[in-house]
Motif scaffolding. Structure first.
Motif, short mmCIF file in Angstrom:
data_model
loop_
_atom_site.label_atom_id
_atom_site.label_comp_id
_atom_site.label_asym_id
_atom_site.label_seq_id
_atom_site.Cartn_x
_atom_site.Cartn_y
_atom_site.Cartn_z
N VAL A 20 0.82 -1.22 0.00
CA VAL A 20 0.00 0.00 0.00
C VAL A 20 0.85 1.27 0.00
CG1 VAL A 20 -2.06 -1.03 1.01
CG2 VAL A 20 -0.23 -0.23 2.52
N GLN A 21 2.16 1.12 -0.17
CA GLN A 21 3.01 2.29 -0.31
C GLN A 21 3.68 2.25 -1.68
OE1 GLN A 21 5.63 3.26 2.91
NE2 GLN A 21 4.09 2.87 4.48
N GLY A 22 3.77 3.40 -2.32
CA GLY A 22 4.37 3.47 -3.64
C GLY A 22 3.44 3.04 -4.74
N VAL A 23 2.14 2.92 -4.44
CA VAL A 23 1.18 2.45 -5.44
C VAL A 23 0.01 3.42 -5.60
CG1 VAL A 23 1.74 0.01 -5.18
CG2 VAL A 23 0.06 1.04 -3.64
N GLY A 24 0.18 4.65 -5.12
CA GLY A 24 -0.87 5.65 -5.23
C GLY A 24 -2.00 5.45 -4.25
N PHE A 25 -1.71 4.76 -3.12
CA PHE A 25 -2.79 4.45 -2.20
C PHE A 25 -3.24 5.67 -1.40
CE2 PHE A 25 -4.96 2.33 1.35
CZ PHE A 25 -5.72 1.41 0.65
N ARG A 26 -2.31 6.52 -0.95
CA ARG A 26 -2.70 7.71 -0.20
C ARG A 26 -3.56 8.66 -1.06
NH1 ARG A 26 2.84 9.93 1.93
NH2 ARG A 26 3.43 9.04 -0.09
N PHE A 28 -5.41 7.81 -3.50
CA PHE A 28 -6.68 7.10 -3.65
C PHE A 28 -7.56 7.28 -2.42
CE2 PHE A 28 -8.44 2.98 -2.12
CZ PHE A 28 -9.59 2.93 -2.91
N VAL A 29 -6.97 7.13 -1.22
CA VAL A 29 -7.73 7.30 0.02
C VAL A 29 -8.26 8.74 0.11
CG1 VAL A 29 -7.58 7.35 2.55
CG2 VAL A 29 -6.52 5.48 1.26
N HIS A 30 -7.42 9.70 -0.26
CA HIS A 30 -7.82 11.10 -0.20
C HIS A 30 -9.04 11.35 -1.09
CE1 HIS A 30 -7.75 15.41 -1.20
NE2 HIS A 30 -7.15 15.59 -0.03
N ARG A 31 -8.98 10.86 -2.33
CA ARG A 31 -10.10 11.07 -3.25
C ARG A 31 -11.37 10.36 -2.75
NH1 ARG A 31 -5.89 10.03 -6.89
NH2 ARG A 31 -6.61 7.86 -7.17
N LEU A 32 -11.19 9.13 -2.27
CA LEU A 32 -12.33 8.33 -1.82
C LEU A 32 -12.99 8.96 -0.59
CD1 LEU A 32 -14.09 5.81 -1.94
CD2 LEU A 32 -12.27 4.56 -0.76
N ALA A 33 -12.17 9.31 0.40
CA ALA A 33 -12.72 9.90 1.63
C ALA A 33 -13.42 11.22 1.34
CB ALA A 33 -11.61 10.09 2.65
N THR A 34 -12.83 12.02 0.46
CA THR A 34 -13.45 13.30 0.10
C THR A 34 -14.79 13.08 -0.58
OG1 THR A 34 -11.26 14.32 -0.12
CG2 THR A 34 -13.10 15.44 -1.17
N SER A 35 -14.85 12.10 -1.49
CA SER A 35 -16.11 11.82 -2.19
C SER A 35 -17.20 11.33 -1.25
CB SER A 35 -15.88 10.80 -3.31
OG SER A 35 -15.65 9.50 -2.77
N LEU A 36 -16.80 10.67 -0.15
CA LEU A 36 -17.76 10.18 0.83
C LEU A 36 -18.10 11.22 1.89
CD1 LEU A 36 -16.30 6.58 1.38
CD2 LEU A 36 -18.47 7.16 0.26
N GLY A 37 -17.47 12.38 1.78
CA GLY A 37 -17.75 13.45 2.73
C GLY A 37 -17.15 13.24 4.10
N LEU A 38 -16.05 12.53 4.20
CA LEU A 38 -15.42 12.24 5.48
C LEU A 38 -14.37 13.30 5.81
CD1 LEU A 38 -14.90 8.38 5.00
CD2 LEU A 38 -16.72 9.52 6.30
N ASP A 39 -14.20 13.56 7.09
CA ASP A 39 -13.10 14.39 7.58
C ASP A 39 -12.00 13.47 8.10
OD1 ASP A 39 -14.57 16.72 7.11
OD2 ASP A 39 -15.52 16.59 9.10
N GLY A 40 -10.76 13.94 8.05
CA GLY A 40 -9.70 13.13 8.62
C GLY A 40 -8.39 13.26 7.88
N TRP A 41 -7.57 12.20 7.97
CA TRP A 41 -6.23 12.25 7.39
C TRP A 41 -5.75 10.85 7.04
CZ3 TRP A 41 -3.05 9.34 10.40
CH2 TRP A 41 -3.31 9.27 11.77
N ARG A 43 -1.80 8.81 6.20
CA ARG A 43 -0.35 8.94 6.09
C ARG A 43 0.30 7.56 6.10
NH1 ARG A 43 1.26 11.85 11.77
NH2 ARG A 43 0.72 10.19 13.23
N ASN A 44 1.53 7.52 5.61
CA ASN A 44 2.33 6.29 5.68
C ASN A 44 2.97 6.19 7.06
OD1 ASN A 44 1.87 5.55 3.04
ND2 ASN A 44 3.72 6.52 2.23
N VAL A 45 2.95 4.98 7.62
CA VAL A 45 3.66 4.70 8.86
C VAL A 45 4.42 3.40 8.64
CG1 VAL A 45 3.47 4.23 11.33
CG2 VAL A 45 1.85 5.81 10.23
N ASP A 46 5.75 3.48 8.60
CA ASP A 46 6.58 2.33 8.25
C ASP A 46 6.08 1.74 6.94
OD1 ASP A 46 8.73 2.05 10.16
OD2 ASP A 46 7.16 1.83 11.65
N GLY A 47 5.70 0.48 6.94
CA GLY A 47 5.25 -0.15 5.70
C GLY A 47 3.74 -0.19 5.55
#
Length: 790
Positions: A20-26, A28-41, A43-47
């Motif tokens: 989930v790192q180096g594959v555009g996952f963050r 993707f999460v940003h776009r998805l969460a925004t489309s669902l109207g979610l607040d939050g953040w 980030r990568n933590v280790d792997g």
């Protein structure tokens, strides 16, 4: 943002493991969460990726569901862990943001590295668009594609922990990187001609950079010269595949007289002009991994010369794995040989200074760049057999992506691998990280590359092995290394058990099965050499139920290099199984093909049993048959004779040559190859076409194998067959044995993602060690045929 009532809100902390790192996952999460109207953040933590989100329960549930359903193509979502927010971490505020990465305790989870992927369609459009600022920029990439495993120096995955760290963003790249709507949002290798890596060319005293460097390289190729190119995972050697003198020069410099070369073409249409492509082969060619795919060659005046793939009708085709190779293939306008940047037996070169030292005797010019390669990765190789892909070499594009085992290891394990086609495997729990292809360990520099790769991949993944699994063979360099390595436990795993266990483990099979292991040579648990084995097995152990008849290897290793010697071993010293022997007059005539002094020495060795270890080897039987048919008397690379035999057989179906299976004195069912080889001698004397004899030989071997399995199943062996060993790189053999076993009612499994040859041994070793350790932890008995070690 969707209007919500405060009382409906929930806050979830979600940990996402996997690739989930180096594959555009963050992004993707940003776009998805925004489309669902979610607040939050996020980030990568280790792997891992950590998400904290506030919203309605149904929206949070949708977020989890879509993590798996809609994840970016390269991503592999593993475990999703939902909990309350952790004290000390930021609480969600209005909107959704990407926070800076954090290094922390991995909690025992394996840190999974993303693999390198070929340019996506959007990047290729930019590469060919004169109006785009990245037009013809050989390092174009985005969040969906580009170098990953070969440039990552540590996790969590951020630019400062890649070999792109020295390149500072220009204003426009920085804006793209920070824009959630841009496809380069948090794409760490992002670059452009203003701020990214640059090409450089050197030939003699001539140097150039940028577009001039690329133009100079193309001129060199079209003049029939050999050039060294710094590829995605290491240096490669390229030349014009349609020019015999260029191919000959490359063979001389690389000290590779016969082994086929791979051919690079610009696109699928160009590949179809020089090779016969099936949908399966085409799918692998255009996949993000961009492996070399072995396919039947087409005869065409504008295609590669026969010297590119001598002795075989198959040709290895590859499409560009990076934008630099896309430009080279397009600009050259012809098929190009593209092979590993090394001299035979040595590891692929990744360092610029080393390239200049090691490849100057091969290459007329060097096309390099200033982006460093951190992890070595050769090109992957895939074949198609019976309509299914089979991995021959697992490297760039596939490694080090993890594979899941069907059993979890109580302690971290290292599978040390074999001697040839070497790989190693790191295992933690049920997550097995199969390292990239190293090569043959006879060379000291390859051993150094192996040790360096183990150290580095262990650091990056966080897997610190306490148990080492290794081959039984005391002469393997990997075995010696394993015995010297500091470890709490060592487990010796028989070679052929590792082959079939690798197949079973890849398919998630944990019950008993019937293993069919056909390869060159492996050390048996009785101290003899095996290679044609039927095993009744599970992941913890095995018993031998059938085998091929034995024959001496006159001169030991010398016989491996000389199919002609191997043929004499079978004709003069085959195991006495009570069947008809080949015609003595024809055997005597065949013996004259060796020089007189050598023939006498070989005969004496066989008669006296001096320096003649016996082997039940399918691979050596194929060598002998190739020599009897005059296809190959000596070899310069492993499998050369078998390839010639498979090529000669083609798709002919004349029926089997004579074969028989008998019960031997040791109680095992045994395939007696003497009638089959005798029929080859008779056929040559009768001037039967070699192609018919080669085809009949394949069918005879396949029928004999199916008969051995049928006897084993009749005596209680499970009706599930796991196929393993280098002989299963032979597409015809895979098809005939597979069809025969299925017709008899068996389920047939063969490796697709883990190499069937010795490149899969380390994965099998790790699977066996995991199963043994797990069984011991539960207090279960294990088969005595596997040595638990010290």
């Amino acid at each position: 943002m969707t209007e919500r009532l405060p009382g409906q809100h929930r806050t979830w902390r979600i940990e996402v493991s996997g690739t989930v790192q180096g594959v555009g996952f963050r992004p993707f999460v940003h776009r998805l969460a925004t489309s669902l109207g979610l607040d939050g953040w996020v980030r990568n933590v280790d792997g891992r990726v950590v998400v904290t989100a506030t919203g309605r329960p149904e929206d949070l549930t949708a977020l989890l569901t879509r993590f798996r359903q809609d994840a970016p193509g390269p991503a592999v979502v593993g475990r999703l862990t939902v909990s309350a927010p952790v004290p000390g971490e930021p609480l969600p505020e209005a909107g959704f943001v990407v926070l800076p990465s954090e290094r922390g305790a991995a909690g025992g989870a394996v840190r999974e590295l993303p693999v390198d992927t070929a340019p996506c369609a959007a990047c290729l459009r930019e590469l060919s668009d004169p109006a785009d600022r990245r037009y013809r920029y050989p390092f174009v990439n985005c969040a969906a594609c580009g170098p990953r495993a070969t440039v990552i120096t540590d996790l969590p995955y951020d630019r400062e922990r890649t070999t792109m760290a020295p390149f500072r963003f220009c204003a426009r790249c920085a804006a793209e990187y920070a824009d959630p709507a841009d496809r380069r949002f948090h794409a760490e290798p992002t670059a452009c001609p203003r701020c990214g890596p640059r090409l450089r060319w050197r030939s003699g005293t001539t140097t150039d950079t940028g577009e001039g460097a690329l133009a100079a390289a193309i001129r060199s190729l079209t003049r029939g010269e050999v050039i060294a190119v710094k590829g995605v995972g290491g240096y490669q050697l390229l030349c014009d595949a349609t020019e015999p003198s260029a191919v000959a020069a490359l063979r001389r410099g690389k000290r590779r007289p016969d082994k086929p070369f791979a051919v690079l073409v610009a696109d699928l249409a160009a590949a179809a002009r020089i090779a016969e492509l099936t949908p399966v082969a085409s799918g692998r060619l255009v996949s993000p991994a961009r492996p070399i795919v072995l396919v039947p060659a087409r005869a065409t005046a504008s295609g590669p010369v026969p010297e590119v793939h001598p002795g075989t009708e198959r040709i290895g085709i590859m499409l560009p794995a990076g934008p630099l190779h896309q430009l080279l293939a397009q600009d050259a306008g012809r098929p190009l040989v593209c092979t590993s940047g090394n001299v035979a037996g040595e590891p692929i070169v990744i360092d610029d200074a080393q390239a200049a030292a090691c490849l100057s005797g091969v290459a007329d010019g060097f096309l390099a760049h200033d982006r460093a390669i951190h992890l070595r990765a050769d090109d992957s190789v895939v074949a198609v057999a019976a309509g299914r892909p089979i991995t021959i070499r697992r490297a760039r594009g596939y490694a080090p992506a993890p594979r899941r085992l069907p059993v979890s290891a109580p302690s971290p394990v290292l599978g040390a691998g074999a001697q040839l086609k070497h790989t190693f495997t790191l295992l933690s729990g049920d997550t097995a990280v199969l390292g990239p292809h190293t090569g043959d360990l006879a060379d000291a520099r390859t051993m150094d590359a192996f040790e360096t790769s183990v150290t580095e991949l262990s650091r990056l993944t966080g897997i610190v092995p306490r148990v080492v699994a290794h081959d039984l063979h005391p002469g393997y360099a990997s075995t010696g290394w394993a015995l010297r390595r500091d470890a709490a436990r060592r487990i010796a795993v028989q070679h052929h058990h590792a082959h079939v266990a690798a197949c079973a483990a890849e398919h998630g099979w944990t019950s008993a099965f019937t293993g069919v292991a056909l390869d060159g040579l492996g050390f048996g648990d009785d101290g003899t050499l095996w290679g044609g084995e039927i095993l009744v097995a599970d992941l913890t152990g095995y018993r031998r139920a059938g085998r091929f008849g034995t024959a001496p290897l006159p001169g030991g290793e010398a016989a491996v290099r000389s199919p002609l010697r191997m043929a004499l071993g079978y004709l003069l010293g085959a195991e006495a199984l009570g069947g008809p022997a080949p015609d003595p007059a024809l055997v005597a005539a065949f013996t004259t093909r060796l020089p007189g002094h050598e023939a006498a020495a070989v005969r004496a060795m066989i008669e006296r049993g001096v320096n003649c270890p016996r082997a039940s080897s399918a691979g050596r039987l194929f060598d002998a048959a190739a020599a009897v048919l005059g296809l190959c008397d000596t070899v310069s690379f492993e499998g050369q004779a078998a390839m010639a035999l498979e090529s000669a057989a083609g798709s002919l179906d004349p029926g089997p040559l004579p074969w028989r299976v008998v019960r031997a004195a040791d109680g095992l069912w045994v395939y007696d190859p003497s009638p089959t080889l005798g029929a080859l001698l008779d056929g040559m004397a009768d001037r039967t076409p070699v192609s018919r004899l080669a085809a009949g030989f394949h069918t005879a071997v396949a029928r004999a194998v199916c008969a051995l399995v049928a006897h084993a199943v009749g005596e209680g062996a499970p009706p599930v067959a796991c196929l393993g060993g280098g002989c299963f790189q032979n597409a015809r053999l895979v098809s005939e044995i597979g069809d025969g076993l299925r017709a008899a009612g068996l389920r047939v499994l063969i490796g697709e993602h883990v190499p069937v040859n010795d490149g899969g041994i380390s994965f099998g070793q790790a699977a066996v060690a995991a199963a043994l350790l797990a069984a011991e932890q539960k207090g279960e008995a294990v088969c005595a045929s596997v040595s638990p070690g010290a």
